[in-house]
Design a protein around this motif. Structure first.
Motif, PDB file in Angstrom:
ATOM      1  N   SER A 151       0.818  -1.205   0.000  1.00  0.00           N
ATOM      2  CA  SER A 151       0.000   0.000   0.000  1.00  0.00           C
ATOM      3  C   SER A 151       0.855   1.259   0.000  1.00  0.00           C
ATOM      4  O   SER A 151       0.617   2.191  -0.778  1.00  0.00           O
ATOM      5  N   LEU A 174      -0.767   0.393  -9.681  1.00  0.00           N
ATOM      6  CA  LEU A 174      -1.883  -0.538  -9.830  1.00  0.00           C
ATOM      7  C   LEU A 174      -1.434  -1.980  -9.628  1.00  0.00           C
ATOM      8  O   LEU A 174      -2.142  -2.785  -9.001  1.00  0.00           O
ATOM      9  N   LEU A 177      -1.183  -3.360  -6.017  1.00  0.00           N
ATOM     10  CA  LEU A 177      -2.424  -3.703  -5.326  1.00  0.00           C
ATOM     11  C   LEU A 177      -3.198  -4.799  -6.052  1.00  0.00           C
ATOM     12  O   LEU A 177      -4.333  -5.125  -5.673  1.00  0.00           O
ATOM     13  N   ASP A 178      -2.588  -5.384  -7.066  1.00  0.00           N
ATOM     14  CA  ASP A 178      -3.305  -6.292  -7.952  1.00  0.00           C
ATOM     15  C   ASP A 178      -3.815  -7.545  -7.251  1.00  0.00           C
ATOM     16  O   ASP A 178      -4.830  -8.103  -7.660  1.00  0.00           O
ATOM     17  N   LEU A 222      -5.576   2.030  -1.373  1.00  0.00           N
ATOM     18  CA  LEU A 222      -6.803   1.623  -2.062  1.00  0.00           C
ATOM     19  C   LEU A 222      -7.714   2.829  -2.251  1.00  0.00           C
ATOM     20  O   LEU A 222      -8.299   3.019  -3.335  1.00  0.00           O
ATOM     21  N   GLY A 226      -8.297   4.595  -5.971  1.00  0.00           N
ATOM     22  CA  GLY A 226      -9.695   4.701  -6.343  1.00  0.00           C
ATOM     23  C   GLY A 226     -10.084   6.125  -6.665  1.00  0.00           C
ATOM     24  O   GLY A 226     -10.818   6.384  -7.637  1.00  0.00           O
ATOM     25  N   ASN A 231     -10.339   4.409 -10.125  1.00  0.00           N
ATOM     26  CA  ASN A 231     -10.299   2.957 -10.283  1.00  0.00           C
ATOM     27  C   ASN A 231     -11.394   2.322  -9.433  1.00  0.00           C
ATOM     28  O   ASN A 231     -11.315   2.312  -8.207  1.00  0.00           O
ATOM     29  N   ARG A 233     -12.265  -0.815  -9.021  1.00  0.00           N
ATOM     30  CA  ARG A 233     -11.863  -2.005  -8.268  1.00  0.00           C
ATOM     31  C   ARG A 233     -11.231  -1.620  -6.936  1.00  0.00           C
ATOM     32  O   ARG A 233     -11.541  -2.213  -5.893  1.00  0.00           O
ATOM     33  N   CYS A 234     -10.341  -0.635  -6.950  1.00  0.00           N
ATOM     34  CA  CYS A 234      -9.719  -0.191  -5.699  1.00  0.00           C
ATOM     35  C   CYS A 234     -10.763   0.401  -4.753  1.00  0.00           C
ATOM     36  O   CYS A 234     -10.702   0.171  -3.538  1.00  0.00           O
ATOM     37  N   ARG A 235     -11.712   1.151  -5.290  1.00  0.00           N
ATOM     38  CA  ARG A 235     -12.766   1.706  -4.435  1.00  0.00           C
ATOM     39  C   ARG A 235     -13.573   0.597  -3.773  1.00  0.00           C
ATOM     40  O   ARG A 235     -13.905   0.669  -2.588  1.00  0.00           O
TER      41      ARG A 235
END
Length: 326
Positions: A151, A174, A177-178, A222, A226, A231, A233-235
């Motif tokens: 992170s 990105l 955090l994948d 995250l 986001g 993004n 997905r991160c949100r």
């Protein structure tokens, strides 16, 4: 390690080094790191800050840590047999400190220092996205990785992208955090907090001790990716983490203090006074980022527990634990 050798090591790290003005791991981790977002006004300033946002925690104190390294990348002085090592989490904190020296204090040389770290870790990042620890740490054998470091690294890479426009840094952010939606057993960062059956992100994947400060801090990037990269997905993963944190916080709250983790001896490993102050700051930040009243109320509760009497009690318990165990 015997109890006497452990006592000598602890005395050197926590007492003699600060007294003599020498570097140790503790003199780095114990540098002040106040939260930068405690109010709605702070949050608005953070969202609107240009050219890239200051970090949610103020790590500018980290750049004062004196060390010697040919490549100018921070190496913490671990005792032998580990020796000096690049700890990704520590290095990312230093990098974020340099970033904020640039954007907040307008220190021009700080930009070069910040990109030195961004480029170093962009080169070091594995194809799978890991910022690996290359030394053993208790149950974690090298190379190992951590949701906490991933992170912080993502937050560093995001800021390198926003400052430079170079897509290399965005891809690195990105990618770091994948695997936050992949189980630790499969090489990811996700674990289950068994008492509630909710997902959290693990600082020490091989131990799965549910270290609460590492989980809290893992949520920061995250949110940031986001928000600034739009993004979804991160949100979504951030929202999932906030929901889990709500459910987990009661298990870390004692009548008089708070817990560091929920490992094998759940309920006994209390926060040190230094970490108590740190996690209160993390909760303050997360309550603003998530607009979550439960997290806000826990931030206030944990702050109320932080009395001189309770700090003394926690210090004695923590010192005994370190002396007897680790």
């Amino acid at each position: 390690m015997t109890i006497w050798s452990r006592a000598i090591s602890l005395a050197g790290n926590y007492a003699l080094a600060p007294l003599l003005g020498k570097n140790s791991t503790s003199t780095y981790w114990y540098l002040p790191d106040p939260p930068n977002i405690k109010t709605k006004e702070d949050l608005a300033r953070y969202h609107n800050f240009k050219p890239s946002p200051f970090y949610v925690v103020d790590y500018r104190s980290r750049v004062s840590y004196k060390f010697t390294s040919p490549d100018r990348i921070l190496r913490l002085p671990y005792p032998e047999p580990i020796g000096p090592q690049v700890n990704p989490e520590a290095a990312f904190q230093c990098a974020l400190g340099w970033h904020d020296c640039y954007v907040l204090d307008r220190t021009k040389a700080a930009r070069e220092q910040f990109f030195l770290y961004a480029d170093y870790f962009a080169d070091q990042q594995t194809p799978a996205g890991d910022f690996s620890y290359l030394f053993d740490w208790f149950e974690n054998t090298a190379p190992w990785h951590s949701a906490l470091a991933q992170s912080r690294g993502a937050s560093m890479m995001l800021r390198a992208y926003l400052l430079s426009g170079n897509d290399r840094y965005m891809r690195a952010a990105l990618l770091s955090l994948d695997r936050f939606d992949v189980d630790c057993a499969d090489g990811g960062y996700q674990a289950i907090f068994e008492p509630e059956g909710v997902v959290y992100f693990e600082e020490y994947p091989k131990e799965k001790n549910a270290v609460i400060n590492g989980f809290m801090a893992s949520l920061f990037a995250l949110y940031e990716l986001g928000h600034w990269l739009d993004n979804r997905r991160c949100r979504d993963i951030f929202d999932l983490g906030v929901h889990s944190l709500e459910r987990m916080l009661p298990y870390y709250t004692l009548p008089w203090w708070t817990l560091y983790d929920r490992g094998a001896d759940a309920g006994k490993n209390v926060h040190s006074p230094r970490y108590q102050k740190m996690v209160i700051g993390y909760l303050q930040v997360l309550s603003m980022l998530s607009n979550n009243p439960t997290i806000y109320n826990y931030a206030k509760l944990w702050a109320r527990l932080n009395t001189p009497q309770n700090r003394t009690r926690a210090y004695l318990i923590k010192a005994r634990r370190k002396l007897l165990y680790r």
